[in-house]
Design a protein around this motif. Structure first.
Motif, PDB file in Angstrom:
ATOM      1  N   UNK A  31      33.788  23.778   5.175  1.00  0.00           N
ATOM      2  CA  UNK A  31      34.465  23.036   5.876  1.00  0.00           C
ATOM      3  C   UNK A  31      35.609  22.542   5.883  1.00  0.00           C
ATOM      4  N   UNK A  32      34.865  20.768   5.714  1.00  0.00           N
ATOM      5  CA  UNK A  32      35.515  19.682   6.049  1.00  0.00           C
ATOM      6  C   UNK A  32      36.493  20.039   4.908  1.00  0.00           C
ATOM      7  N   UNK A  33      36.287  20.399   3.597  1.00  0.00           N
ATOM      8  CA  UNK A  33      37.648  20.527   2.782  1.00  0.00           C
ATOM      9  C   UNK A  33      38.995  21.662   2.646  1.00  0.00           C
ATOM     10  N   UNK A  34      38.489  22.244   3.799  1.00  0.00           N
ATOM     11  CA  UNK A  34      39.748  23.385   4.371  1.00  0.00           C
ATOM     12  C   UNK A  34      39.892  23.518   5.835  1.00  0.00           C
ATOM     13  N   UNK A  35      39.538  22.168   5.985  1.00  0.00           N
ATOM     14  CA  UNK A  35      39.459  21.725   7.693  1.00  0.00           C
ATOM     15  C   UNK A  35      39.764  20.724   7.832  1.00  0.00           C
ATOM     16  N   UNK A  36      39.494  20.100   9.585  1.00  0.00           N
ATOM     17  CA  UNK A  36      39.961  18.670   9.530  1.00  0.00           C
ATOM     18  C   UNK A  36      39.338  18.209  10.166  1.00  0.00           C
ATOM     19  N   UNK A  37      38.457  17.296  10.356  1.00  0.00           N
ATOM     20  CA  UNK A  37      37.056  15.809   9.810  1.00  0.00           C
ATOM     21  C   UNK A  37      37.690  14.960  10.731  1.00  0.00           C
ATOM     22  N   UNK A  38      37.087  14.235  11.932  1.00  0.00           N
ATOM     23  CA  UNK A  38      36.855  13.504  12.512  1.00  0.00           C
ATOM     24  C   UNK A  38      36.275  12.470  13.292  1.00  0.00           C
ATOM     25  N   UNK A  39      35.647  11.523  13.556  1.00  0.00           N
ATOM     26  CA  UNK A  39      34.786  10.621  14.320  1.00  0.00           C
ATOM     27  C   UNK A  39      34.821  10.959  15.653  1.00  0.00           C
ATOM     28  N   UNK A  40      33.760  11.380  16.015  1.00  0.00           N
ATOM     29  CA  UNK A  40      33.952  12.224  17.850  1.00  0.00           C
ATOM     30  C   UNK A  40      32.748  11.253  18.902  1.00  0.00           C
ATOM     31  N   UNK A  41      34.238  10.093  18.964  1.00  0.00           N
ATOM     32  CA  UNK A  41      33.589   9.105  19.558  1.00  0.00           C
ATOM     33  C   UNK A  41      32.404   9.705  21.375  1.00  0.00           C
ATOM     34  N   UNK A  42      31.435   8.638  21.316  1.00  0.00           N
ATOM     35  CA  UNK A  42      29.935   9.856  22.713  1.00  0.00           C
ATOM     36  C   UNK A  42      30.475   8.390  23.582  1.00  0.00           C
ATOM     37  N   UNK A  43      29.756   9.288  24.783  1.00  0.00           N
ATOM     38  CA  UNK A  43      30.283   8.280  25.808  1.00  0.00           C
ATOM     39  C   UNK A  43      29.180   6.616  25.908  1.00  0.00           C
ATOM     40  N   UNK A  44      29.401   5.890  27.181  1.00  0.00           N
ATOM     41  CA  UNK A  44      28.773   5.678  26.532  1.00  0.00           C
ATOM     42  C   UNK A  44      27.718   5.136  27.682  1.00  0.00           C
ATOM     43  N   UNK A  45      26.212   5.708  27.652  1.00  0.00           N
ATOM     44  CA  UNK A  45      25.269   4.948  26.757  1.00  0.00           C
ATOM     45  C   UNK A  45      25.775   6.701  25.629  1.00  0.00           C
ATOM     46  N   UNK A  46      25.793   6.518  24.728  1.00  0.00           N
ATOM     47  CA  UNK A  46      25.588   7.516  23.342  1.00  0.00           C
ATOM     48  C   UNK A  46      23.837   8.506  23.267  1.00  0.00           C
ATOM     49  N   UNK A  47      24.015   9.101  24.173  1.00  0.00           N
ATOM     50  CA  UNK A  47      22.304   9.683  24.899  1.00  0.00           C
ATOM     51  C   UNK A  47      23.062  11.140  25.065  1.00  0.00           C
ATOM     52  N   UNK A  48      22.190  11.546  24.614  1.00  0.00           N
ATOM     53  CA  UNK A  48      22.041  13.589  24.779  1.00  0.00           C
ATOM     54  C   UNK A  48      22.427  14.176  25.999  1.00  0.00           C
TER      55      UNK A  48
END
Length: 521
Positions: A31-48
């Motif tokens: 999936x990584x090599x055939x698609x697009x990957x990036x960091x996803x920045x969470x909420x503050x605070x980063x809780x479920x």
């Protein structure tokens, strides 16, 4: 052919693990090599709860009202009713799209959708009605479906890793069953096991790898059973990383004299702590009997292991008392500020509720918080202090904390403290980080594995709506990630459609009426 979207959620998944293990995770690697990957920045605070809710509504917590595991009164857990914003599956259902939602946190009590739903994390247990339609619950119980693995026995690595693997397999079995039985346009399945193993075995990379590997196998099975042209998205609500220390803001405020404890509570807990410290000293005498008791309780646990557990308990109990000062112990009428919620030691954020409206007090308090330094090396512990308005915006923003403290990367915030505690504690474990993951794969997705690019967690929802060529409510905070699509693709060429909420609701009502007339819903 109509587009289909499969969103696979991996709670707390991080490229910190995935990137070095890519060659050993063949399906994620593809999936990584055939698609697009990036960091996803969470909420503050980063809780479920706030993170998944922001992902599935396209909005910051100030617009959906979920900030934490607890309601803003701090007395009850959040649930699906806590979210005041429309979710992706609700929008898609109204547009006539068929949806499947499995194990998404904060979906209990379940709501009616155009498809089916299996509620996830924060569902009380399997005895309640956790599915829509109701009959689906019986099918899941037949395969011994569990909402969340029970990992209460720390230290039993072999047992717990096996439990997590079985949980993944059962969740996969349920997903395959549902994907086969129910027609769908959008489906999402969330795996919580990545978060669980990282919390329990942060210092054991082998345990963590085994769970990521099992998840990778599940991803392979899921992809193999959906149509080839399906858009596949892998996303996490937040990341994970090391924790080396923790700051208890309430202990610090108590030391400063701006947080007062109720007199009776203070005396009672002080006496209890004194009694417990004496009792813990006497534990040495009963070591032998405690070992035998532990063996009896846990089915003839090996003597060596039982002794190790008892030793750890005694050392732990001697190092601190266990009667904490909690918010209900605080004399708020005589205090200027406090940190109100539990469970903030999962992130490098702390929160402050101001009890004084004085600007001078606020300015002084900010100055004192910035003065927090590591007692061992003198390094600053605080990166930033944010006013609520800089972090949250929208109808429910005022429900958020007055101040949000961002500590340095490997330092967590905390709210509780003990009578014999300092405000600073050292740790050697893990906690939530804001940088999660996003991987997009599909017929119109670019091949671009760039782990350094970033997007916001609320960008996922409008991007999925754009893939379906549906209008996006203007009050969403997220933007369509146009950069992930191949320039020559139809999806890249058409502009995102934005619409006012009221107009959107009117159009949806008209579409529902037409679909009912056609007998489609």
């Amino acid at each position: 052919m109509q587009n289909k979207v499969l969103l696979i959620g991996l709670d707390a998944a991080t490229f910190r693990y995935i990137e070095p293990w890519l060659n050993m995770l063949p399906n994620i690697n593809k999936l990584v090599k055939s698609g697009t990957s990036f960091k996803l920045i969470s909420t503050i605070p980063p809780l479920t709860p706030p993170a998944w809710t922001s992902m599935m509504t396209g909005k910051n917590p100030g617009k959906h009202g979920v900030f934490h595991f607890f309601e803003t009164n701090g007395k009850s857990f959040v649930n699906s009713r806590s979210n005041k914003a429309e979710t992706l599956w609700e929008i898609l259902s109204k547009e006539g799209k068929r949806v499947i939602v499995i194990n998404m946190p904060l979906t209990f009590p379940v709501k009616k959708v155009n498809g089916c739903m299996v509620s996830g994390f924060l569902t009380p247990d399997e005895r309640c009605n956790f599915t829509y339609p109701k009959k689906l619950r019986d099918d899941l119980l037949k395969i011994k479906y569990r909402i969340l693995s029970d990992l209460t026995l720390k230290g039993k690595e072999k047992y717990q890793v096996a439990e997590l693997k079985q949980s993944i397999r059962t969740r996969l079995k349920a997903a395959l069953l549902i994907l086969k039985e129910y027609p769908w346009d959008f489906a999402t399945i969330v795996f919580m096991e990545t978060d669980q193993v990282q919390h329990f075995y942060f210092k054991n990379p082998q345990c963590i790898f085994e769970i990521y590997s099992e998840i990778d196998k599940a991803i392979g099975r899921l992809i193999s059973c959906v149509p080839k042209e399906t858009y596949v998205i892998i996303a996490s609500d937040h990341g994970f990383g090391a924790r080396k220390c923790s700051v208890s803001l309430n202990a610090y405020f108590y030391e400063l004299g701006i947080l007062r404890i109720k007199s009776l509570h203070f005396i009672t807990k002080k006496l209890l702590n004194k009694f417990l410290s004496i009792a813990f000293d006497r534990l040495n005498i009963f070591r032998k009997y405690l070992v035998l008791l532990l063996q009896k309780l846990y089915h003839n646990m090996p003597v060596g292991k039982a002794k190790e557990v008892i030793e750890n308990i005694i050392i732990h109990l001697k190092s601190k008392s266990y009667i904490e000062f909690l918010p209900h112990d605080f004399n708020l009428s005589k205090s200027l500020a406090y940190s109100p919620f539990p469970w903030f030691d999962h992130t490098n954020y702390g929160i402050v509720k101001l009890l004084s409206k004085s600007k001078k007090v606020k300015k002084w308090l900010n100055k004192k918080i910035y003065e927090l330094v590591d007692p061992k090396n003198g390094e600053s512990l605080v990166k930033n202090i944010y006013d609520r308005k800089h972090v949250y915006w929208g109808k429910y923003a005022t429900l958020g904390p007055d101040l949000i403290i961002e500590f340095k990367e490997n330092c967590s915030g905390n709210y509780s403290f003990y009578s014999n505690d300092l405000w600073f504690r050292e740790f050697d474990d893990g906690m939530h980080y804001r940088e999660g993951i996003a991987i997009f794969y599909g017929p119109s997705i670019k091949k671009e594995a760039n782990f350094n690019s970033r997007a916001m967690i609320w960008d996922i929802c409008p991007t999925i709506l754009h893939i379906f060529n549906l209008p996006i409510p203007k009050d969403m905070d997220g933007k369509v990630l146009m950069e992930i699509f191949k320039p020559e693709s139809e999806i890249a060429k058409r502009k995102p459609k934005y619409i006012e909420r009221r107009k959107l609701e009117e159009e949806i009502k008209l579409k529902i009426k037409r679909l009912k007339e056609l007998g489609r819903i």
